[in-house]
Design a protein around this motif. Structure first.
Motif, short mmCIF file in Angstrom:
data_model
loop_
_atom_site.label_atom_id
_atom_site.label_comp_id
_atom_site.label_asym_id
_atom_site.label_seq_id
_atom_site.Cartn_x
_atom_site.Cartn_y
_atom_site.Cartn_z
N UNK A 1 0.84 -1.19 0.00
CA UNK A 1 0.00 0.00 0.00
C UNK A 1 0.88 1.24 0.00
N UNK A 2 0.60 2.19 -0.86
CA UNK A 2 1.46 3.35 -0.99
C UNK A 2 1.34 4.27 0.23
N UNK A 3 2.46 4.78 0.71
CA UNK A 3 2.49 5.58 1.92
C UNK A 3 1.80 6.92 1.76
N UNK A 4 1.50 7.32 0.55
CA UNK A 4 0.83 8.60 0.32
C UNK A 4 -0.66 8.55 0.64
N UNK A 5 -1.22 7.38 0.90
CA UNK A 5 -2.65 7.23 1.17
C UNK A 5 -2.92 7.27 2.66
N UNK A 6 -4.10 7.78 3.02
CA UNK A 6 -4.56 7.77 4.40
C UNK A 6 -5.74 6.82 4.48
N UNK A 7 -5.56 5.72 5.19
CA UNK A 7 -6.56 4.66 5.24
C UNK A 7 -6.86 4.33 6.69
#
Length: 249
Positions: free
Chosen positions: A1-7
């Motif tokens: 999962x890309x670190x640029x996302x907020x999940x």
């Protein structure tokens, strides 16, 4: 999962999902297997997304409505989360609201919006830049083309075709008098009906099954079944050709 996302920690994403950059997924979001999510997508809390769904860039999925202080609609937040069926495609820059359900194989074009408390059937097409307002139902296999305005409180049945730039309305009083609240209602478009480009449907009318509204018509009265209407105001011109009718089930 890309670190640029907020999940959110309790969001549930199948391991097979493909997720782009700069996305925000809220609490209790569920995304099924095979989903493809573009860049800069916001998926609001509780939204449930089925299998093999494609969501394009810059979409807002499952938004809770916020109404103006002068709106005649009462704010009933929070609504139940949005639900998307399997194999849906949501085009770039589209906005889908909470309280709405989409069936399987629905196609939403770029820049379209579907408001709250709508029910969209299976294999429905909502074209580019089309607006579907609140509390509207759309039946299976219906196609709504580019730039159509579907007003609130409409009932559109199965296998309906609505051509580009059609306008529908629901308020004969145009926002004046308290009396209007009793009568506010969009058109009822029954199974197999077709509405030609740039035509206008006035509030509360019914298009009976397999009716045909010619391009540019202004429909002020109910349209009989299997009848072509045309003109301003629209008047019956002839019966719909038998070869154009839907096959008998």
């Amino acid at each position: 999962m890309k670190e640029t996302n907020i999940i959110a920690q309790n969001a549930k994403l199948d391991a097979s999902c493909k997720i782009g950059y700069f996305n925000v997924f809220g609490e209790n979001v569920v995304i099924g297997e095979g989903a493809v999510i573009g860049n800069n997508v916001t998926i609001c809390p509780g939204t449930v997304i089925g299998k093999n769904v494609y969501i394009g860039n810059n979409c807002v999925i499952g938004k809770q409505p916020r109404l103006s202080k002068t709106s005649t609609i009462k704010n009933r937040e929070p609504l139940q989360p949005l639900q998307l069926g399997d194999d849906c495609t949501i085009g770039e820059n589209s906005v889908l609201y909470a309280g709405t359900t989409l069936g399987n194989n629905v196609f939403i074009g770029d820049l379209a919006s579907v408001r709250e408390r709508c029910k969209i059937g299976n294999y429905v097409v909502v074209g580019r830049g089309t607006a579907v307002e609140n509390d509207t139902s759309i039946g299976d296999y219906t196609k709504i083309q580019t730039g159509v305005y579907i007003t609130a409180y409409m009932n559109i049945e199965d296998h309906v075709f609505i051509a580009p730039m059609v306008t529908t309305t629901n308020d004969n009083f145009m926002g004046r008098t308290e009396k209007r609240f009793k009568y506010v209602k969009g058109a009822h478009i029954k199974k197999g009906s077709r509405v030609g480009g740039n035509s206008i449907l006035l509030p509360g009318i019914t298009l009976e099954e397999e009716s045909f509204v010619a391009a540019g018509a202004l429909v002020t009265k109910d349209v009989p079944a299997e009848t072509l209407v045309m003109g301003v105001p629209a008047r019956p011109a002839r019966k719909v050709a038998e070869e154009e009718l839907l096959p008998q089930e």
